[in-house]
Design a protein around this motif. Structure first.
Motif, PDB file in Angstrom:
ATOM      1  N   PRO A 106       0.813  -1.233   0.000  1.00  0.00           N
ATOM      2  CA  PRO A 106       0.000   0.000   0.000  1.00  0.00           C
ATOM      3  C   PRO A 106       0.841   1.275   0.000  1.00  0.00           C
ATOM      4  O   PRO A 106       0.459   2.257  -0.648  1.00  0.00           O
ATOM      5  CB  PRO A 106      -0.812  -0.082   1.298  1.00  0.00           C
ATOM      6  CG  PRO A 106      -0.557  -1.387   1.891  1.00  0.00           C
ATOM      7  CD  PRO A 106       0.537  -2.074   1.167  1.00  0.00           C
ATOM      8  N   ILE A 107       1.985   1.245   0.687  1.00  0.00           N
ATOM      9  CA  ILE A 107       2.838   2.442   0.717  1.00  0.00           C
ATOM     10  C   ILE A 107       3.316   2.762  -0.700  1.00  0.00           C
ATOM     11  O   ILE A 107       3.230   3.908  -1.166  1.00  0.00           O
ATOM     12  CB  ILE A 107       4.042   2.236   1.665  1.00  0.00           C
ATOM     13  CG1 ILE A 107       3.587   2.117   3.124  1.00  0.00           C
ATOM     14  CG2 ILE A 107       5.058   3.378   1.530  1.00  0.00           C
ATOM     15  CD1 ILE A 107       2.967   3.351   3.717  1.00  0.00           C
ATOM     16  N   TYR A 109       1.993   1.739  -3.489  1.00  0.00           N
ATOM     17  CA  TYR A 109       0.821   2.075  -4.302  1.00  0.00           C
ATOM     18  C   TYR A 109       0.451   3.541  -4.096  1.00  0.00           C
ATOM     19  O   TYR A 109       0.199   4.279  -5.047  1.00  0.00           O
ATOM     20  CB  TYR A 109      -0.342   1.164  -3.907  1.00  0.00           C
ATOM     21  CG  TYR A 109      -1.615   1.454  -4.677  1.00  0.00           C
ATOM     22  CD1 TYR A 109      -1.859   0.837  -5.892  1.00  0.00           C
ATOM     23  CD2 TYR A 109      -2.560   2.349  -4.183  1.00  0.00           C
ATOM     24  CE1 TYR A 109      -3.005   1.098  -6.614  1.00  0.00           C
ATOM     25  CE2 TYR A 109      -3.710   2.628  -4.889  1.00  0.00           C
ATOM     26  CZ  TYR A 109      -3.932   1.997  -6.103  1.00  0.00           C
ATOM     27  OH  TYR A 109      -5.062   2.274  -6.813  1.00  0.00           O
ATOM     28  N   PHE A 110       0.451   3.942  -2.835  1.00  0.00           N
ATOM     29  CA  PHE A 110       0.127   5.328  -2.495  1.00  0.00           C
ATOM     30  C   PHE A 110       1.087   6.284  -3.195  1.00  0.00           C
ATOM     31  O   PHE A 110       0.670   7.241  -3.855  1.00  0.00           O
ATOM     32  CB  PHE A 110       0.202   5.505  -0.974  1.00  0.00           C
ATOM     33  CG  PHE A 110       0.002   6.922  -0.500  1.00  0.00           C
ATOM     34  CD1 PHE A 110      -1.252   7.511  -0.544  1.00  0.00           C
ATOM     35  CD2 PHE A 110       1.076   7.653  -0.004  1.00  0.00           C
ATOM     36  CE1 PHE A 110      -1.432   8.811  -0.108  1.00  0.00           C
ATOM     37  CE2 PHE A 110       0.896   8.949   0.428  1.00  0.00           C
ATOM     38  CZ  PHE A 110      -0.362   9.533   0.373  1.00  0.00           C
ATOM     39  N   LEU A 111       2.389   5.992  -3.083  1.00  0.00           N
ATOM     40  CA  LEU A 111       3.388   6.881  -3.675  1.00  0.00           C
ATOM     41  C   LEU A 111       3.308   6.879  -5.202  1.00  0.00           C
ATOM     42  O   LEU A 111       3.388   7.924  -5.841  1.00  0.00           O
ATOM     43  CB  LEU A 111       4.799   6.472  -3.236  1.00  0.00           C
ATOM     44  CG  LEU A 111       5.124   6.660  -1.764  1.00  0.00           C
ATOM     45  CD1 LEU A 111       6.502   6.119  -1.453  1.00  0.00           C
ATOM     46  CD2 LEU A 111       5.039   8.140  -1.392  1.00  0.00           C
ATOM     47  N   ALA A 112       3.109   5.702  -5.776  1.00  0.00           N
ATOM     48  CA  ALA A 112       3.171   5.597  -7.233  1.00  0.00           C
ATOM     49  C   ALA A 112       1.902   6.100  -7.913  1.00  0.00           C
ATOM     50  O   ALA A 112       1.961   6.687  -8.991  1.00  0.00           O
ATOM     51  CB  ALA A 112       3.454   4.155  -7.645  1.00  0.00           C
ATOM     52  N   PHE A 113       0.739   5.862  -7.303  1.00  0.00           N
ATOM     53  CA  PHE A 113      -0.505   6.162  -8.019  1.00  0.00           C
ATOM     54  C   PHE A 113      -1.348   7.275  -7.418  1.00  0.00           C
ATOM     55  O   PHE A 113      -2.131   7.896  -8.103  1.00  0.00           O
ATOM     56  CB  PHE A 113      -1.363   4.897  -8.137  1.00  0.00           C
ATOM     57  CG  PHE A 113      -0.708   3.838  -8.966  1.00  0.00           C
ATOM     58  CD1 PHE A 113      -0.572   3.996 -10.334  1.00  0.00           C
ATOM     59  CD2 PHE A 113      -0.207   2.697  -8.366  1.00  0.00           C
ATOM     60  CE1 PHE A 113       0.044   3.031 -11.109  1.00  0.00           C
ATOM     61  CE2 PHE A 113       0.411   1.718  -9.127  1.00  0.00           C
ATOM     62  CZ  PHE A 113       0.531   1.887 -10.497  1.00  0.00           C
ATOM     63  N   GLU A 114      -1.202   7.509  -6.105  1.00  0.00           N
ATOM     64  CA  GLU A 114      -2.065   8.516  -5.499  1.00  0.00           C
ATOM     65  C   GLU A 114      -1.402   9.895  -5.438  1.00  0.00           C
ATOM     66  O   GLU A 114      -2.065  10.900  -5.263  1.00  0.00           O
ATOM     67  CB  GLU A 114      -2.487   8.089  -4.084  1.00  0.00           C
ATOM     68  CG  GLU A 114      -3.325   6.811  -4.041  1.00  0.00           C
ATOM     69  CD  GLU A 114      -4.760   7.040  -4.495  1.00  0.00           C
ATOM     70  OE1 GLU A 114      -5.174   8.199  -4.670  1.00  0.00           O
ATOM     71  OE2 GLU A 114      -5.476   6.030  -4.665  1.00  0.00           O
ATOM     72  N   ILE A 115      -0.063   9.891  -5.505  1.00  0.00           N
ATOM     73  CA  ILE A 115       0.647  11.171  -5.485  1.00  0.00           C
ATOM     74  C   ILE A 115       0.867  11.602  -6.926  1.00  0.00           C
ATOM     75  O   ILE A 115       1.390  10.861  -7.745  1.00  0.00           O
ATOM     76  CB  ILE A 115       2.011  11.028  -4.775  1.00  0.00           C
ATOM     77  CG1 ILE A 115       1.822  10.550  -3.344  1.00  0.00           C
ATOM     78  CG2 ILE A 115       2.772  12.355  -4.800  1.00  0.00           C
ATOM     79  CD1 ILE A 115       1.085  11.505  -2.449  1.00  0.00           C
ATOM     80  N   ARG A 116       0.437  12.824  -7.224  1.00  0.00           N
ATOM     81  CA  ARG A 116       0.436  13.194  -8.637  1.00  0.00           C
ATOM     82  C   ARG A 116       1.691  13.910  -9.088  1.00  0.00           C
ATOM     83  O   ARG A 116       2.110  13.762 -10.229  1.00  0.00           O
ATOM     84  CB  ARG A 116      -0.778  14.063  -8.938  1.00  0.00           C
ATOM     85  CG  ARG A 116      -2.039  13.208  -8.927  1.00  0.00           C
ATOM     86  CD  ARG A 116      -3.260  14.047  -8.881  1.00  0.00           C
ATOM     87  NE  ARG A 116      -4.429  13.233  -8.586  1.00  0.00           N
ATOM     88  CZ  ARG A 116      -5.636  13.754  -8.439  1.00  0.00           C
ATOM     89  NH1 ARG A 116      -5.803  15.046  -8.552  1.00  0.00           N
ATOM     90  NH2 ARG A 116      -6.651  12.966  -8.176  1.00  0.00           N
ATOM     91  N   ARG A 121       6.428  13.015  -5.002  1.00  0.00           N
ATOM     92  CA  ARG A 121       6.638  11.569  -4.897  1.00  0.00           C
ATOM     93  C   ARG A 121       8.065  11.274  -4.458  1.00  0.00           C
ATOM     94  O   ARG A 121       8.302  10.508  -3.524  1.00  0.00           O
ATOM     95  CB  ARG A 121       6.346  10.916  -6.247  1.00  0.00           C
ATOM     96  CG  ARG A 121       6.387   9.410  -6.196  1.00  0.00           C
ATOM     97  CD  ARG A 121       6.068   8.806  -7.540  1.00  0.00           C
ATOM     98  NE  ARG A 121       4.752   9.202  -8.013  1.00  0.00           N
ATOM     99  CZ  ARG A 121       4.517   9.657  -9.237  1.00  0.00           C
ATOM    100  NH1 ARG A 121       5.495   9.784 -10.112  1.00  0.00           N
ATOM    101  NH2 ARG A 121       3.300   9.992  -9.598  1.00  0.00           N
ATOM    102  N   LEU A 124       8.563  12.307  -0.784  1.00  0.00           N
ATOM    103  CA  LEU A 124       7.962  11.377   0.175  1.00  0.00           C
ATOM    104  C   LEU A 124       8.745  10.072   0.241  1.00  0.00           C
ATOM    105  O   LEU A 124       8.911   9.484   1.305  1.00  0.00           O
ATOM    106  CB  LEU A 124       6.499  11.096  -0.194  1.00  0.00           C
ATOM    107  CG  LEU A 124       5.529  12.256   0.055  1.00  0.00           C
ATOM    108  CD1 LEU A 124       4.111  11.857  -0.308  1.00  0.00           C
ATOM    109  CD2 LEU A 124       5.578  12.711   1.504  1.00  0.00           C
TER     110      LEU A 124
ATOM    111  N   ILE B   2      -4.558   7.958 -10.825  1.00  0.00           N
ATOM    112  CA  ILE B   2      -4.058   9.156 -11.481  1.00  0.00           C
ATOM    113  C   ILE B   2      -5.072   9.986 -12.280  1.00  0.00           C
ATOM    114  O   ILE B   2      -5.205  11.156 -11.994  1.00  0.00           O
ATOM    115  CB  ILE B   2      -2.850   8.744 -12.365  1.00  0.00           C
ATOM    116  CG1 ILE B   2      -1.692   8.568 -11.427  1.00  0.00           C
ATOM    117  CG2 ILE B   2      -2.610   9.691 -13.503  1.00  0.00           C
ATOM    118  CD1 ILE B   2      -0.652   9.597 -11.491  1.00  0.00           C
ATOM    119  N   LEU B  15      -5.223   5.728   2.529  1.00  0.00           N
ATOM    120  CA  LEU B  15      -3.804   5.475   2.252  1.00  0.00           C
ATOM    121  C   LEU B  15      -2.908   6.557   2.841  1.00  0.00           C
ATOM    122  O   LEU B  15      -1.817   6.269   3.316  1.00  0.00           O
ATOM    123  CB  LEU B  15      -3.560   5.362   0.744  1.00  0.00           C
ATOM    124  CG  LEU B  15      -3.965   4.036   0.119  1.00  0.00           C
ATOM    125  CD1 LEU B  15      -3.837   4.076  -1.390  1.00  0.00           C
ATOM    126  CD2 LEU B  15      -3.146   2.887   0.685  1.00  0.00           C
TER     127      LEU B  15
END
Lengths: 304, 282
Positions: A106-107, A109-116, A121, A124, B2, B15
């Protein structure tokens, strides 16, 4: 034609045999360049491991070892005590692997897909790596004021009335060992998974969504398969490190817990080199078997 | 996820909370001991703080701490780390360069590196100890100790150098050759400046790994301790916060070193970028 050959052509009019020496030198070049590396690892990895294998068959009695070919040391290693030690080590590896994976996925995933933003990125991710730059031992010790009998955790639990007496098993137990190992080794799971996830083409996800796939389905059928190499590499790192760990088990176990690495360390300290060597050979075989099975699923070179 | 620019996915908030907890988990303990190292003179190993003082730092540097010595081990770790850093950069670049020419045995070298990384650390300690013992050589921190650290840091150096070369734009190098630059000149004038920031990363990584390495140091350092060995010795009989002061100091020092390296890298990176622009413009 490679640029090197072009280079040679420029000098073609010179005497033939210099040309030949040069091309020989060119052919030898990669070997010359790789030789310091190979030399160092031969001296400090291959020869030492061979030495371990050899003396694991030596006879040992009352602090004297004599060259021989006996299985005595292996008989000790395969006695019930040490088999149990190995089993305990595998248990740590399994639990720590599960926990680091459950945290790292999840960490990442959060960094790769939720941070734009790319910059955010990277920032973090760096934030996650900073604690890993301080000594493992210090980070082990750092748990003591938190987990101890008079530590923060117990004080907190006492204060909110969940417990009436300090709980002893937080420190110097499996709990503290596993907690500390997770703390120390998580980055080795986060970094490779994050690395593969950021490279997933967002168009793929977009396409899946356009075709009506749910978020869960995208996760399961696009992201999970595509980040499996990262999981494999992380697994190789975490498991091989836990299998060999002795410092964490020693400090956080307070002398009460056993692992293969710690057993070897103790044998070395009491100068039982042949027994330590036999134990080390078994540990090495287990580790290499495990790693080679995982390596057959991933091409590490491609992941660099 | 995204795509849609405005809407956050429903997973974002959970998250984010998970990530925050993770960060607290990572930083919490180390911050705790940093605070506790300023414990008052009558304070102990855990909270509450009994006043605030520099007493434990004084004990560490000037006093006669009951256990542990700081200066000697620190100097040795520093020297060892610097040696490792240099060797990682030089030997790592050389072997990485070798991989750019296809050669027989490249796979062997690669898997040798991987094996070196996954071999249980204590095995290296034991093996080098046994080998040196049998050969009648003495274990010293700058011979066997250095070698033990290299088995851990050099393979990482190789992996990073390979990664650098994977992302390397070959056309600039080829342009230099086409313009008549020889092999060595091309490397020194074109390749090296471009990969230099990455190489500093290699050195930095090597330094930190060596500075903190414990398990591979266990039997290989001989009579003089490096910093992690000294710390390990302290853990078994720590009775006062000197240990925490020790931890705080080493942590701050390694962070300071990394930070200064990063600044240097940034400067060099900018310079490399300018050079690249210049090459492209020409």
């Amino acid at each position: 034609m490679t640029p090197d050959q072009l280079d040679d052509h420029a000098n073609a009019p010179s005497v033939t045999h210099t040309w030949r020496t040069r091309s020989l030198l060119h052919a030898a070049r990669p070997y010359l360049l790789a030789s310091p590396f190979v030399l160092i690892l031969t001296l400090f990895l291959i020869l030492p491991v061979m030495a371990i294998v050899v003396i694991s068959f030596w006879r040992y009695s009352s602090f004297v070892m004599t060259p021989d070919f006996v299985w005595d040391n292996y008989k000790i290693v395969f006695s019930e005590t040490y088999l149990r030690t190995f089993l305990n080590t595998f248990r740590y590896a399994l639990i720590v692997w599960c926990l680091t994976l459950v945290i790292a996925f999840p960490i990442s995933y959060f960094l790769a897909f939720e941070i734009r933003s790319n910059r955010m990125r990277t920032a973090l991710f760096l934030l996650c790596t900073v604690p890993f730059l301080t000594s493992n031992l210090i980070r082990n010790i750092a748990w003591i004021p938190f987990l101890g009998r008079h530590g923060l955790l117990n004080s907190g639990l006492l204060a909110i009335g969940l417990i009436t007496e300090p709980i002893e098993i937080f420190l110097y137990s499996d709990v503290s060992i596993i907690l500390s190992m997770v703390h120390i080794y998580t980055l080795f799971m986060v970094a490779p998974i994050f690395n593969t996830m950021v490279r997933i083409d967002h168009n793929l996800i977009e396409a899946a969504r356009d075709l009506g796939a749910s978020q869960w389905r995208i996760l399961r059928e696009v992201i999970m398969p595509l980040s499996s190499t990262g999981v494999m590499i992380g697994t190789i790192f975490v498991v091989s490190m836990v299998l060999g760990d002795f410092a964490t088990v020693s400090i956080m176990g307070g002398g009460q817990r056993a692992s293969a690495g710690l057993a070897i360390r103790k044998m070395i300290a009491s100068l039982q080199y042949p027994t330590a060597a036999a134990m080390a050979v078994v540990l090495l075989i287990v580790t290499l078997l495990f790693v080679s099975v995982l390596m057959s699923f991933v091409d590490v070179k491609k992941e660099l | 996820m995204i795509p849609s620019k405005k809407k956050r996915s429903p997973l974002f908030i959970p998250l984010l909370i998970f990530f925050t907890i993770f960060i607290i988990f990572l930083y919490g303990p180390i911050l705790t001991i940093m605070i506790l190292s300023f414990q008052g003179e009558s304070g102990g190993l855990t909270f509450p703080m009994r006043g605030v003082s520099l007493h434990w730092f004084e004990t560490l540097f000037f006093g006669q701490p009951r256990v542990g010595e700081f200066r000697g081990p620190f100097m040795r770790s520093l020297l060892l780390g610097t040696g490792i850093m240099t060797l990682c950069v030089v030997v790592g670049t050389m072997v990485g360069q070798a991989f750019r020419y296809k050669f027989k045995g490249a796979n062997f070298v690669f898997y040798l590196a991987i094996s070196s990384l996954v071999v249980p650390h204590i095995l290296i300690s034991l093996g080098i100890g046994v080998l040196f013992d049998q050969m009648g050589w003495r274990v010293r921190w700058y011979t066997s100790g250095l070698g033990a650290h290299l088995t851990w840091t050099l393979p990482f150096a190789l992996l990073i150098v390979l990664a650098i070369f994977n992302r390397f734009d070959k056309s600039i190098e080829e342009a230099a050759r086409d313009l008549g630059a020889g092999e060595w000149v091309t490397f020194r004038e074109v390749v090296l400046p471009l990969i230099l920031p990455g190489l500093i990363g290699v050195g930095l990584f090597g330094f930190t790994m060596s500075y903190d390495e414990f398990a591979r140091s266990a039997v290989t350092m001989g009579e003089f301790n490096t910093l992690p060995l000294e710390i390990y010795g302290m853990t078994s009989n720590a009775t006062d916060p000197t240990l925490y002061a020790f931890g705080t100091v080493t942590t701050v020092l390694s962070l300071a070193m990394i930070l200064s390296f990063l600044v240097v890298t940034k400067v060099l990176q900018n310079r490399a970028d300018k050079r690249k622009e210049k090459v492209n413009a020409d």
